[in-house]
Motif scaffolding. Structure first.
Motif, short mmCIF file in Angstrom:
data_model
loop_
_atom_site.label_atom_id
_atom_site.label_comp_id
_atom_site.label_asym_id
_atom_site.label_seq_id
_atom_site.Cartn_x
_atom_site.Cartn_y
_atom_site.Cartn_z
N ALA B 325 -35.85 25.38 2.83
CA ALA B 325 -34.69 24.67 2.28
C ALA B 325 -34.01 25.56 1.26
N ASP B 326 -32.73 25.27 0.99
CA ASP B 326 -31.98 26.10 0.04
C ASP B 326 -32.51 25.94 -1.38
N VAL B 327 -32.75 24.68 -1.76
CA VAL B 327 -33.21 24.43 -3.13
C VAL B 327 -34.45 23.53 -3.09
N LEU B 328 -35.48 23.94 -3.81
CA LEU B 328 -36.74 23.19 -3.87
C LEU B 328 -37.05 22.86 -5.32
N MET B 329 -37.75 21.75 -5.50
CA MET B 329 -38.11 21.39 -6.87
C MET B 329 -39.59 21.01 -6.93
N THR B 330 -40.26 21.52 -7.96
CA THR B 330 -41.60 21.06 -8.24
C THR B 330 -41.45 19.82 -9.10
N SER B 331 -41.90 18.67 -8.59
CA SER B 331 -41.67 17.40 -9.28
C SER B 331 -42.58 17.32 -10.50
N SER B 332 -42.32 16.30 -11.34
CA SER B 332 -43.08 16.19 -12.58
C SER B 332 -44.56 15.98 -12.33
N ILE B 333 -44.93 15.44 -11.17
CA ILE B 333 -46.37 15.29 -10.92
C ILE B 333 -46.92 16.45 -10.10
N GLY B 334 -46.11 17.48 -9.90
CA GLY B 334 -46.64 18.72 -9.33
C GLY B 334 -46.46 18.89 -7.84
#
Lengths: 366, 351
Positions: B325-334
């Motif tokens: 994916a173009d943009v990925l995020m590590t969420s607050s719970i990891g």
């Protein structure tokens, strides 16, 4: 942020994930009823942290998704009438009817306004006595008390230019419908915390007993979900089938008696059609006869013939928890949030939208 | 395309999709990008426009110029932290700054509705004069038109600006490299929430003010420090998520950000919780991201924090090798999730 970040803490989440791994001895399937919970699960990747033996099934608890297409059509038609100000919650605007959605009605010249509370619609009616103001009253037991308050306020103000299109739905009959289905795979439920904040959970006790199924009233933050799942699995592993309350900070067994009384004074229980599921007896609210002058369906002559759903959209299967969104052939192809075929792709609480937004990778993206 | 007669071209957005423009086509998300890609760029395509930067970079014999334009329509005209006049100056100044340019000259064009208060018009132009003075940009040409009552929303303002790009500066999405750091200039979501809070129908008891601010001074300091800045983007409609997607989609790289590192004011977070919004999609008018080699990232944060508007600046992620994916995020719970571009507008949810 206080009261938020402590419920999104990584270390505690991982501890719960560990506890659950140690607890589980066999396969279990749990349904979270509410679309808000589905979004938390998919957005935070809670299912990724659970053992393979635990399956979360997404339930029908998205009021936007289950509003029948006939009613969307009526709303679009009324919104197009000259002299009407049509007021709606924001996420109803892009739910597709048979030929158009409310955003399209607005683009064609209809006066469609987003409101954040039905009381705002009453205020608009009071401020525009020469216009007809119609409020689209959708939602579960959570929003119904405020709709009821709006009706009473409109009556107090003597407004005769305010009506509503009522499509309130009730959770317990939907749970019973799922449990009575012969192909039901659900072994335990997470009940929707905010619905129970209003209604309490007394009405879930006979369901747990009749169908021998544990029900845990659960909140919406990641750690709420982890704890709710853990409590539900504990019951399943121990062979208990009780109603338990995880969401202690908001829910009591009796609920909010004032809100319930308000609702009952304005609405009565009726059969209601759920989009993708069909008619469920006793699963909705309608205005009591003495408030019928606030019924937009009576005031405006609009078509109400039955409508066929899209043939390729499997939103009914998704809403019943039988299929995951990505098992639909149209998912991400013909059906996207920009061009939804079914409501679960539209709403901020719809399961298809959640999977599309947080998990789906577009093919051939340039 | 050049050998085809433009008048023979058919509308590339199929009519059965959207026969009419909807508000979602202006929301800063995927529908707006579709409109730009499939109608605007389709008709006007050329190498300068196709770079899809905040402004156009024009090579001249005397050096490089940046050229940008922005139209401003906002309800209400005056909101906590700013007004349409200030917005119309800073909006274009910021677009020029994102090209690495020093903003110099501006045009201002007004479309005014019959019956609009002369006193309000005066307040708006005074705001514009103050904002242009603050940023050192001169309004050197303009136009006014009046439309019939009911055919405009009080006042619309278009500005276009020209800035000079100092020698040696080259800022573009194509310059970003694996390992680069992503620096955010401050906390996000203030403008969107401030404007929403004063619109009819919402009664949020919020003290949140728009973050509306000129970015040229912060950008100037970053460029003066010689940090080899690869790309910048101001975060307006569509918010942080859309800005990152726009950059990543034009490169072979992905961007990974960490949710816990993104500064969000408690009141903005609170309003988002109530409305069902995600702050990374909420509009800003005084925030930008800078993508630069990671060894310079701490220095960039220091420079930004020397400015009041940059006091919350932080490194929020990195550029990675192309991923799924173009943009990925590590969420607050990891756990990991995709950060997609918004579809249309964020619509407040029911419950």
């Amino acid at each position: 942020m206080k009261y938020v970040s402590e419920y999104r803490d990584r270390d505690t989440a991982l501890k719960y994930a560990d506890l659950i791994k140690q607890l589980v001895t066999r396969k279990w399937s749990i349904m979270e009823v509410c679309g808000g919970q589905t979004h938390t699960i998919v957005k935070y990747g809670i299912d990724q942290l659970l053992p393979d033996t635990v399956t979360l099934i997404h339930g029908p608890g998205c009021p936007v998704c289950v509003t029948p297409v006939e009613l969307i059509n009526q709303a679009v038609e009324i919104a197009g009438f000259e002299n009407v100000i049509f007021c709606s919650f924001g996420d109803m605007l892009r739910v597709p009817g048979s030929t158009d959605d409310l955003l399209g009605a607005k683009a064609s010249g209809g006066d469609v306004r987003i409101v954040y509370s039905p009381i705002d619609a009453v205020r608009i009616a009071a401020g525009n006595p020469e216009r007809e103001v119609v409020f689209f009253a959708v939602g579960f037991e959570t929003t119904a008390p405020v709709t009821a308050a709006a009706v009473l306020q409109a009556e107090r103000l003597g407004l005769d230019n305010f009506t509503m299109l009522v499509s309130h739905v009730l959770v317990p009959p939907a749970i019973e419908t799922i449990l009575s289905s012969p192909d039901c795979a659900v072994q335990g439920f997470l009940a929707a915390g905010h619905v129970c904040a209003i209604m309490g959970y007394i009405e879930y006790e006979p369901i747990a007993e009749k169908y021998s199924v544990p029900i845990v009233v659960t909140g919406f933050e990641p750690l709420d979900i982890f704890e709710g799942v853990y409590m539900c699995l504990q019951q399943l592993e121990q062979g208990r089938t009780e109603v338990e309350n995880q969401y202690l900070r908001a829910v009591s067994r009796e609920g909010n008696l004032t809100a319930v009384e308000l609702m009952r004074s304005v609405f009565e229980v009726t059969d209601r059609k759920w989009r993708g599921i069909g008619k469920i007896p006793g699963s909705g609210f309608r205005l009591r006869d003495k408030f019928s002058k606030f019924d937009a369906g009576r005031k405006f002559k609009v078509s109400s013939h039955e409508v066929e759903e899209s043939e390729i959209c499997i939103s009914g299967e998704v809403l019943r928890g039988n299929k995951k969104p990505y098992e639909c052939a149209a998912f991400g192809a013909e059906c996207t949030p920009e061009h939804p075929l079914g409501a679960p792709m539209v709403s901020s609480e719809g399961a298809c939208a959640a999977y599309y937004r947080y998990r789906y990778v577009r093919k051939n993206d340039e | 395309m050049s050998d085809r007669n433009i008048s023979q071209m058919t509308c590339p957005i199929p009519l059965d999709d959207y026969p009419e423009v909807t508000m979602a086509h202006g929301g800063g998300g995927r529908l707006m990008n579709d409109l730009i890609d499939r109608v605007i760029l389709k008709a006007f395509s050329n190498p300068i426009l196709d770079t899809r930067h905040d402004g156009a970079v024009l090579a001249t014999e005397g050096g490089k110029l940046a050229f940008a334009t922005d139209s401003h329509v906002i309800t209400p005209l005056f909101f906590p932290g700013g007004d349409i006049g200030t917005l119309s100056i800073y909006g274009t100044v910021n677009d020029l700054a994102m090209c690495g340019a020093r903003p110099r000259w501006l045009s201002a064009s007004f479309i005014i509705e019959e019956g609009f208060s002369m006193e309000t018009l005066w307040r708006v132009v005074v705001s514009m004069a103050e904002a242009s003075k603050k940023t050192g940009i001169s309004i050197v040409t303009g136009d006014t038109k009046v439309v019939d009552r009911g055919k405009g929303d009080g006042i619309y303002i278009n500005t276009a600006g020209i800035g000079i790009i100092p020698p040696g500066i080259e800022i573009a999405p194509s310059k970003i490299r694996e390992g680069d750091a992503v620096v955010l200039s401050g906390d996000i979501g203030r403008h969107g929430i401030a404007v929403l809070a004063v619109r009819e129908g919402i009664q949020l008891e919020s003290g949140i003010r728009s973050d509306l601010a000129p970015l040229d001074s912060m950008v100037g300091d970053l460029l003066d420090a010689d940090l080899n800045v690869h790309c910048m983007r101001d975060l307006t409609r569509g918010g942080l998520a859309s800005g990152l997607n726009e950059i990543a989609s034009m490169t072979d790289c992905s961007i990974r950000i960490e949710e816990n590192l993104i500064p969000v004011h408690d009141e903005v977070q609170g309003a988002c919780e109530i409305l069902g919004f995600d702050p990374i999609y909420v509009a800003n008018e005084g925030k930008f991201i800078t993508i630069l080699p990671s060894r310079y990232a701490d220095r960039a944060v220091e420079i930004l924090r020397d400015h009041e508007e940059g006091s919350q600046a932080a490194i929020i992620g990195y550029v990675e090798k192309s991923s799924y994916a173009d943009v990925l995020m590590t969420s607050s719970i990891g756990s990991e999730r995709i950060v997609d571009m918004m579809s249309g507008e964020q619509l407040p949810r029911i419950c």
